[in-house]
Design an enzyme around this catalytic site. Structure first.
Site, PDB file in Angstrom:
ATOM      1  N   TYR A  48      44.255  37.500 119.686  1.00  0.00           N
ATOM      2  CA  TYR A  48      44.104  38.662 118.809  1.00  0.00           C
ATOM      3  C   TYR A  48      44.904  38.417 117.531  1.00  0.00           C
ATOM      4  O   TYR A  48      46.019  37.880 117.581  1.00  0.00           O
ATOM      5  CB  TYR A  48      44.613  39.929 119.514  1.00  0.00           C
ATOM      6  CG  TYR A  48      44.509  41.158 118.635  1.00  0.00           C
ATOM      7  CD1 TYR A  48      43.262  41.714 118.348  1.00  0.00           C
ATOM      8  CD2 TYR A  48      45.634  41.734 118.056  1.00  0.00           C
ATOM      9  CE1 TYR A  48      43.149  42.825 117.511  1.00  0.00           C
ATOM     10  CE2 TYR A  48      45.527  42.841 117.231  1.00  0.00           C
ATOM     11  CZ  TYR A  48      44.283  43.380 116.966  1.00  0.00           C
ATOM     12  OH  TYR A  48      44.171  44.471 116.137  1.00  0.00           O
ATOM     13  N   ASP A  62      52.365  47.946 107.255  1.00  0.00           N
ATOM     14  CA  ASP A  62      50.939  47.941 107.607  1.00  0.00           C
ATOM     15  C   ASP A  62      50.262  49.192 107.042  1.00  0.00           C
ATOM     16  O   ASP A  62      49.920  50.109 107.782  1.00  0.00           O
ATOM     17  CB  ASP A  62      50.857  47.889 109.148  1.00  0.00           C
ATOM     18  CG  ASP A  62      49.438  47.819 109.668  1.00  0.00           C
ATOM     19  OD1 ASP A  62      48.540  47.416 108.912  1.00  0.00           O
ATOM     20  OD2 ASP A  62      49.232  48.186 110.848  1.00  0.00           O
ATOM     21  N   ASP A  89      41.741  42.016 113.264  1.00  0.00           N
ATOM     22  CA  ASP A  89      41.851  43.412 112.845  1.00  0.00           C
ATOM     23  C   ASP A  89      41.403  43.486 111.379  1.00  0.00           C
ATOM     24  O   ASP A  89      42.087  42.970 110.492  1.00  0.00           O
ATOM     25  CB  ASP A  89      43.342  43.785 112.989  1.00  0.00           C
ATOM     26  CG  ASP A  89      43.675  45.188 112.550  1.00  0.00           C
ATOM     27  OD1 ASP A  89      42.783  45.878 112.031  1.00  0.00           O
ATOM     28  OD2 ASP A  89      44.849  45.579 112.732  1.00  0.00           O
ATOM     29  N   ASP A  91      41.049  46.267 109.732  1.00  0.00           N
ATOM     30  CA  ASP A  91      41.467  47.585 109.197  1.00  0.00           C
ATOM     31  C   ASP A  91      40.252  48.493 108.965  1.00  0.00           C
ATOM     32  O   ASP A  91      39.435  48.643 109.857  1.00  0.00           O
ATOM     33  CB  ASP A  91      42.302  47.411 107.918  1.00  0.00           C
ATOM     34  CG  ASP A  91      43.696  46.855 108.188  1.00  0.00           C
ATOM     35  OD1 ASP A  91      44.128  46.883 109.352  1.00  0.00           O
ATOM     36  OD2 ASP A  91      44.344  46.390 107.249  1.00  0.00           O
ATOM     37  N   HIS A 116      37.540  44.256 114.422  1.00  0.00           N
ATOM     38  CA  HIS A 116      37.390  45.703 114.587  1.00  0.00           C
ATOM     39  C   HIS A 116      37.573  46.404 113.260  1.00  0.00           C
ATOM     40  O   HIS A 116      38.356  45.983 112.400  1.00  0.00           O
ATOM     41  CB  HIS A 116      38.258  46.276 115.710  1.00  0.00           C
ATOM     42  CG  HIS A 116      39.737  46.131 115.573  1.00  0.00           C
ATOM     43  ND1 HIS A 116      40.485  46.920 114.743  1.00  0.00           N
ATOM     44  CD2 HIS A 116      40.604  45.304 116.201  1.00  0.00           C
ATOM     45  CE1 HIS A 116      41.765  46.591 114.868  1.00  0.00           C
ATOM     46  NE2 HIS A 116      41.866  45.594 115.730  1.00  0.00           N
ATOM     47  N   GLU A 118      38.021  50.307 111.630  1.00  0.00           N
ATOM     48  CA  GLU A 118      38.468  51.612 112.083  1.00  0.00           C
ATOM     49  C   GLU A 118      37.992  52.740 111.171  1.00  0.00           C
ATOM     50  O   GLU A 118      37.511  52.495 110.057  1.00  0.00           O
ATOM     51  CB  GLU A 118      39.999  51.613 112.214  1.00  0.00           C
ATOM     52  CG  GLU A 118      40.739  51.533 110.896  1.00  0.00           C
ATOM     53  CD  GLU A 118      42.153  50.976 111.050  1.00  0.00           C
ATOM     54  OE1 GLU A 118      42.390  50.103 111.912  1.00  0.00           O
ATOM     55  OE2 GLU A 118      43.029  51.409 110.283  1.00  0.00           O
ATOM     56  N   CYS A 126      49.511  52.588 110.519  1.00  0.00           N
ATOM     57  CA  CYS A 126      49.544  52.136 111.909  1.00  0.00           C
ATOM     58  C   CYS A 126      49.005  53.277 112.766  1.00  0.00           C
ATOM     59  O   CYS A 126      49.346  54.448 112.560  1.00  0.00           O
ATOM     60  CB  CYS A 126      50.973  51.817 112.325  1.00  0.00           C
ATOM     61  SG  CYS A 126      51.190  51.780 114.107  1.00  0.00           S
ATOM     62  N   ARG A 161      36.775  50.883 115.972  1.00  0.00           N
ATOM     63  CA  ARG A 161      38.019  51.522 116.425  1.00  0.00           C
ATOM     64  C   ARG A 161      38.015  52.955 115.916  1.00  0.00           C
ATOM     65  O   ARG A 161      37.720  53.195 114.742  1.00  0.00           O
ATOM     66  CB  ARG A 161      39.221  50.767 115.846  1.00  0.00           C
ATOM     67  CG  ARG A 161      40.507  51.576 115.863  1.00  0.00           C
ATOM     68  CD  ARG A 161      41.704  50.744 115.482  1.00  0.00           C
ATOM     69  NE  ARG A 161      42.768  51.559 114.929  1.00  0.00           N
ATOM     70  CZ  ARG A 161      43.968  51.108 114.588  1.00  0.00           C
ATOM     71  NH1 ARG A 161      44.260  49.831 114.765  1.00  0.00           N
ATOM     72  NH2 ARG A 161      44.867  51.906 114.070  1.00  0.00           N
ATOM     73  N   GLU A 191      42.005  54.206 119.861  1.00  0.00           N
ATOM     74  CA  GLU A 191      43.410  54.044 119.480  1.00  0.00           C
ATOM     75  C   GLU A 191      44.257  55.211 119.986  1.00  0.00           C
ATOM     76  O   GLU A 191      43.814  56.370 119.972  1.00  0.00           O
ATOM     77  CB  GLU A 191      43.501  53.935 117.953  1.00  0.00           C
ATOM     78  CG  GLU A 191      44.908  53.807 117.386  1.00  0.00           C
ATOM     79  CD  GLU A 191      45.643  52.520 117.784  1.00  0.00           C
ATOM     80  OE1 GLU A 191      45.618  52.141 118.977  1.00  0.00           O
ATOM     81  OE2 GLU A 191      46.265  51.911 116.897  1.00  0.00           O
ATOM     82  N   ASN A 213      44.970  49.032 123.662  1.00  0.00           N
ATOM     83  CA  ASN A 213      45.995  48.464 122.792  1.00  0.00           C
ATOM     84  C   ASN A 213      47.360  48.716 123.416  1.00  0.00           C
ATOM     85  O   ASN A 213      47.843  49.851 123.418  1.00  0.00           O
ATOM     86  CB  ASN A 213      45.873  49.158 121.426  1.00  0.00           C
ATOM     87  CG  ASN A 213      46.964  48.750 120.450  1.00  0.00           C
ATOM     88  OD1 ASN A 213      47.721  47.818 120.702  1.00  0.00           O
ATOM     89  ND2 ASN A 213      47.028  49.447 119.322  1.00  0.00           N
TER      90      ASN A 213
HETATM   91  C1  LIG Z   1      46.636  47.153 116.603  1.00  0.00           C
HETATM   92  C2  LIG Z   1      47.196  47.379 115.245  1.00  0.00           C
HETATM   93  O1  LIG Z   1      46.197  47.921 114.421  1.00  0.00           O
HETATM   94  C3  LIG Z   1      47.592  46.046 114.616  1.00  0.00           C
HETATM   95  O2  LIG Z   1      47.510  45.939 113.382  1.00  0.00           O
HETATM   96  O3  LIG Z   1      48.042  45.165 115.335  1.00  0.00           O
HETATM   97  C4  LIG Z   1      48.465  48.283 115.213  1.00  0.00           C
HETATM   98  C5  LIG Z   1      49.573  47.805 116.101  1.00  0.00           C
HETATM   99  C6  LIG Z   1      50.935  48.418 115.833  1.00  0.00           C
HETATM  100  O4  LIG Z   1      51.249  48.768 114.678  1.00  0.00           O
HETATM  101  O5  LIG Z   1      51.728  48.482 116.770  1.00  0.00           O
HETATM  102  C7  LIG Z   1      48.042  49.716 115.521  1.00  0.00           C
HETATM  103  O6  LIG Z   1      47.698  50.430 114.571  1.00  0.00           O
HETATM  104  O7  LIG Z   1      48.036  50.085 116.700  1.00  0.00           O
HETATM  105 MG   LIG Z   2      46.049  47.223 112.554  1.00  0.00          MG
END
Ligand SMILES: C[C@](O)(C(=O)O)[C@H](CC(=O)O)C(=O)O
Ligand SMILES: [Mg+2]
Length: 299
Positions: A48, A62, A89, A91, A116, A118, A126, A161, A191, A213
Site C-alpha cells: 500500500y 496530509d 492513495d 486522495d 482509491h 475519496e 486525514c 473511499r 473510512e 484501514n
Molecule cells: C489511509 C490514509 O488516507 C493514508 O493517507 O495513508 C490516512 C492514514 C492516516 O492518516 O492515518 C487516512 O486518512 O486514514
Molecule cells: Mg490518505
C-alpha cells in the site's frame, strides 16, 4: 535485479484473481521502494502506498498539498521494485472528473495495480481527524464513473473511499457505497468505521470487496487479521505503520547518539549490512558485472 520481473498488467491480473477467491489480502504500507521489497520478502499479498506517508516524507501534512506528478512518480518507484500489486492513495483524484480520468491513466502508466479515490472536499484531511467534509453523492459518483471509464486495463482496481461515516453515520456510508459501486467502483474503502460490526454490516451490504484501514491513533480500533476476516473484510492496510516504526527507531537512535556518543548499543536494533545487501540482490549485480567484464570478443 534492478526492477521486478512481473509486468504491471500481469500483477493486476494476478491481484484480481486473488481478490476473487474471497481471501483477506494484507497490504502493509511501504514508505519507500526498499521497504516494499521487505514487504514482498516477508510474504504479504501487496503493497500500500499512503498519501499521508508520501506527504510526511516531503515534510508536509496530509492536507492535499501533493500533486499527481509527485504521487505518480513516487508510487511508480515503489511499484516497479516489487512483483506484488501496489495500491496507491489518490486522495480526491487531484481535481474533478476530467482530472480524475487523467489521474487513473497516469497511475496505470506508473505500474500501479489500483488506487482509491475519496469523496472528501478539496482540500482533503486525514480521514481520522475531525473537521473533514464530503462532497454530495453526484460529485462523488462522477469521480468514480470517470475513473472507471478512463482506465485502459480493466484489471486496474478502482476503489472508492467514502469518508461519510464520521459525518452522517453508518447508514449513510452504506448508501453512499452502493451508489459508488453502481458508478463502477470495484471495491469500497469505508473510512473511520467505529467497530467490527460496522465493517460487517458494510461488507454484507455490498457485492464488492471491502477494505479496512488499520491506521494507528485514529478512530478505528486495531483489529487483527483474523477478526477482520471473520466479518467479511477482504483487504486490510496498515498505511503509516512502517513509517511510524522507522521514525520511532530513528528518534531513539538520535537520542542515543546524543547521550552515548556512538550507536554501539543500538546495533541489535539495526538492519544488518548483510541483510540490506541481501534485500538489494547485491550478489546478482556482482555476477552481472563479472559477466560483462569477462566477456571476450572472439574473432
Ligand atoms: C489511509 C490514509 O488516507 C493514508 O493517507 O495513508 C490516512 C492514514 C492516516 O492518516 O492515518 C487516512 O486518512 O486514514
Ligand atoms: Mg490518505
Amino acid at each position: 535485479m534492478l526492477y521486478a520481473k512481473t509486468p504491471a498488467h500481469e500483477k493486476r491480473r494476478l491481484f484480481r484473481e486473488r481478490l476473487a477467491t474471497g481471501e483477506l489480502l494484507c497490504f502493509p504500507g511501504a514508505f519507500n521502494p526498499l521497504s516494499a521489497k521487505l514487504i514482498e520478502r516477508k510474504g504479504f499479498d501487496g503493497v500500500y502506498i499512503s498519501g499521508a506517508v508520501l506527504s510526511a516524507d516531503l515534510g508536509l501534512p496530509d492536507i492535499g498539498l501533493t500533486t499527481l506528478t509527485e504521487v505518480a512518480q513516487r508510487a511508480g518507484q515503489i511499484a516497479r521494485v516489487t512483483d506484488l500489486p501496489s495500491i496507491v492513495d489518490a486522495d480526491t483524484g487531484f481535481g474533478e472528473a476530467m482530472n480524475v480520468a487523467r489521474t487513473v491513466q497516469t497511475l496505470e502508466d506508473a505500474g500501479l495495480a489500483g488506487c482509491h479515490i475519496e469523496d472528501q472536499v478539496n482540500p482533503k484531511r486525514c480521514g481520522h481527524l475531525d473537521g473533514k467534509e464530503v462532497v454530495g453523492t453526484s460529485t462523488a459518483v462522477q469521480r468514480i464513473r470517470s475513473a472507471a471509464d478512463a482506465r485502459r486495463d480493466d484489471n486496474f482496481l478502482i476503489m472508492a473511499r467514502t469518508d461519510i461515516r464520521a459525518l452522517e453515520g453508518l447508514d449513510a456510508a452504506i448508501d453512499r457505497s452502493k451508489a459508488l459501486v453502481d458508478a463502477g467502483a470495484d471495491a469500497i474503502f469505508g473510512e473511520a468505521m467505529r467497530d467490527l460490526s460496522e465493517f460487517e454490516q458494510l461488507a454484507a451490504a455490498l457485492d464488492v470487496p471491502v477494505l479496512a484501514n488499520m491506521t494507528e491513533f485514529g478512530k478505528s480500533e486495531l483489529f487483527t487479521v483474523d477478526q477482520l476476516r471473520d466479518v467479511g473484510v477482504r483487504m486490510v492496510i496498515w498505511p503509516v505503520s512502517t513509517l511510524r516504526m522507522a521514525m520511532g527507531a530513528t528518534e531513539r537512535a538520535l537520542d542515543t547518539l546524543l547521550s552515548e556518543g556512538n550507536l554501539t548499543s543500538q546495533l541489535g536494533a539495526m538492519q544488518h549490512r548483510a541483510d540490506l545487501y541481501d534485500l538489494l540482490d547485491y550478489e546478482e549485480y556482482n555476477s552481472f558485472d563479472s559477466s560483462i567484464f569477462n566477456f571476450q570478443i572472439t574473432k
